[in-house]
Design an enzyme around this catalytic site. Structure first.
Site, short mmCIF file in Angstrom:
data_model
loop_
_atom_site.label_atom_id
_atom_site.label_comp_id
_atom_site.label_asym_id
_atom_site.label_seq_id
_atom_site.Cartn_x
_atom_site.Cartn_y
_atom_site.Cartn_z
N ALA A 101 7.84 22.91 58.83
CA ALA A 101 8.30 22.80 60.22
C ALA A 101 8.48 24.22 60.76
O ALA A 101 9.54 24.61 61.24
CB ALA A 101 9.60 22.00 60.33
N HIS A 112 8.42 27.86 62.49
CA HIS A 112 8.71 28.40 63.82
C HIS A 112 8.56 29.91 63.75
O HIS A 112 8.29 30.48 62.67
CB HIS A 112 10.10 27.97 64.29
CG HIS A 112 11.18 28.23 63.29
ND1 HIS A 112 11.56 29.50 62.93
CD2 HIS A 112 11.94 27.40 62.54
CE1 HIS A 112 12.52 29.44 62.04
NE2 HIS A 112 12.76 28.18 61.76
N HIS A 138 10.11 31.85 60.77
CA HIS A 138 9.30 31.91 59.53
C HIS A 138 8.14 32.89 59.71
O HIS A 138 7.79 33.63 58.79
CB HIS A 138 8.68 30.54 59.21
CG HIS A 138 9.66 29.44 58.94
ND1 HIS A 138 9.89 28.42 59.82
CD2 HIS A 138 10.46 29.21 57.87
CE1 HIS A 138 10.78 27.59 59.30
NE2 HIS A 138 11.16 28.05 58.14
N LYS A 157 18.95 34.87 57.98
CA LYS A 157 19.57 33.69 58.61
C LYS A 157 20.34 32.90 57.55
O LYS A 157 21.44 32.42 57.78
CB LYS A 157 18.47 32.83 59.22
CG LYS A 157 18.84 31.41 59.43
CD LYS A 157 18.67 31.02 60.85
CE LYS A 157 19.25 29.66 61.12
NZ LYS A 157 18.77 28.64 60.20
N SER A 162 15.56 27.77 64.09
CA SER A 162 15.75 26.92 62.92
C SER A 162 14.89 25.69 63.06
O SER A 162 14.71 25.17 64.17
CB SER A 162 17.23 26.50 62.84
OG SER A 162 17.37 25.42 61.96
P1 AMP Z 1 13.41 27.26 55.38
O1 AMP Z 1 12.08 26.69 55.73
O2 AMP Z 1 14.50 26.86 56.31
O3 AMP Z 1 13.76 27.07 53.93
O4 AMP Z 1 13.27 28.82 55.58
C1 AMP Z 1 12.32 29.57 54.88
C2 AMP Z 1 12.64 31.03 55.02
O5 AMP Z 1 12.61 31.39 56.40
C3 AMP Z 1 14.06 31.36 54.52
O6 AMP Z 1 14.02 32.59 53.82
C4 AMP Z 1 14.86 31.46 55.80
O7 AMP Z 1 15.97 32.31 55.69
C5 AMP Z 1 13.81 32.04 56.73
N1 AMP Z 1 14.18 31.79 58.12
C6 AMP Z 1 14.43 30.58 58.70
N2 AMP Z 1 14.80 30.74 59.98
C7 AMP Z 1 14.79 32.07 60.22
C8 AMP Z 1 15.11 32.89 61.34
N3 AMP Z 1 15.50 32.36 62.50
N4 AMP Z 1 14.99 34.22 61.21
C9 AMP Z 1 14.61 34.78 60.03
N5 AMP Z 1 14.32 34.06 58.93
C10 AMP Z 1 14.40 32.74 59.02
#
Ligand code: AMP
Length: 283
Positions: A32, A34, A37, A149, A185
């Site tokens: 998902a 954005h 990522h 984050k 997010s």
């Molecule tokens: P997730 O898919 O939520 O597990 O996130 C994957 C990676 O992207 C993790 O290292 C998160 O900390 C990073 N991430 C998610 N949202 C953000 C954001 N707004 N800014 C920077 N890194 C992000």
């Protein structure tokens, strides 16, 4: 970009590249995708010969079944975004590829996994450590990129790599925000228009608190942030704590650390949002 589902295939592809002396950067995600990522993916592609991204919604890190079931998934859209961001290999395994057998390992990271998210989401970081250690073992990256984050997650990954001597460089990347300040997010997709408008109060309160830091004690500032966010009827703070950025222990006085970080979790309806602010960065 190659899309690989099988563990043996990605291990083979990456070890071949490494044997040719290429550096391999890795960005683990749950999809998902954005712009947040993509900031990690672009940086990974710029700093390494090869950029590998994984998409895997890891069941062992969800302590709430509803959260796991409603977690957004859009692989087709993710593939397009990754192609445009410079990803070379997308690893998108099924659950049985990652967990051919249940993972019964129990990690202990001292204080780091007991406070904040660790206290409110029991087992969450154990699941994170399980999946990230497996992914590191499969990919064997030179560098791995994580967002600030998830500030506590980043601290735990650094500790895991230290404890288990994993030969990887962990790179922390700043929070990507919308123009409005809202931290990007995957869960923002689940907010209604009103919820999204309300959620702006979270980053507003955090950034506002930076300006009040010199006037208020730690406990006064905590109360101010919580009141500010809770004053919106759509929002409910689960916790807000101001901690030392390395130990993640709560501080009582500003002079206890040069590196204080305020971490917040807020419910907007049933959507759980997290954000943080590093006070040291604004001194
Ligand atoms: P997730 O898919 O939520 O597990 O996130 C994957 C990676 O992207 C993790 O290292 C998160 O900390 C990073 N991430 C998610 N949202 C953000 C954001 N707004 N800014 C920077 N890194 C992000």
């Amino acid at each position: 970009m190659k899309v690989i589902e099988k563990t043996f295939e990605v291990t083979g592809a990456v070890s071949l590249l490494e044997s040719q002396g290429k550096t391999v950067g890795f960005v683990p995600t749950m999809g998902a995708l954005h712009e947040g990522h993509l900031t990690l993916v672009r940086r990974c592609a710029a700093e390494n010969d090869v950029c590998v991204v994984s998409i895997f919604v890891n069941p062992t890190q969800f302590n709430n079944k509803h959260d796991l079931e409603t977690y957004p998934r859009n692989l087709e859209a993710d593939i397009k975004l990754l192609q445009s961001a410079g990803c070379d290999v997308l690893f998108a395994p099924s659950e049985s590829e990652i967990y051919p057998e249940p993972d019964t390992r129990r990690f202990d990271f001292g204080t780091l996994d007991k406070v904040m998210e660790g206290a409110y989401r029991p087992g969450h970081f154990n699941g994170v450590a399980q999946v990230v250690s497996r992914l590191f073992n499969i990919i064997k990256p030179t560098r791995a990129y994580f967002g600030e984050k998830d500030f506590q997650q980043l601290a735990i990954i650094r500790e895991m790599v230290k404890q288990y001597n994993v030969p990887v460089e962990i790179v922390g990347c700043p929070i990507a925000r919308e123009e409005s300040g809202l931290a990007l997010s995957s869960r923002n997709q689940r907010l209604s228009a009103e919820g999204k408008a309300a959620a702006l109060s979270i980053s507003k309160a955090l950034f506002g608190s930076v300006y009040l830091k010199n006037e208020k004690s730690v406990s006064e500032l905590k109360a101010w942030v919580i009141d500010k966010i809770n004053s919106d009827p759509m929002l409910e703070v689960e916790y807000f704590d101001i901690v030392d950025a390395l130990s993640l222990e709560s501080i009582e006085n500003w002079d206890e650390t040069d590196n204080a970080v305020g971490c917040v979790t807020v419910y907007c309806g049933d959507v759980r949002l997290i954000d943080n602010i590093q006070y040291g960065k604004f001194n």
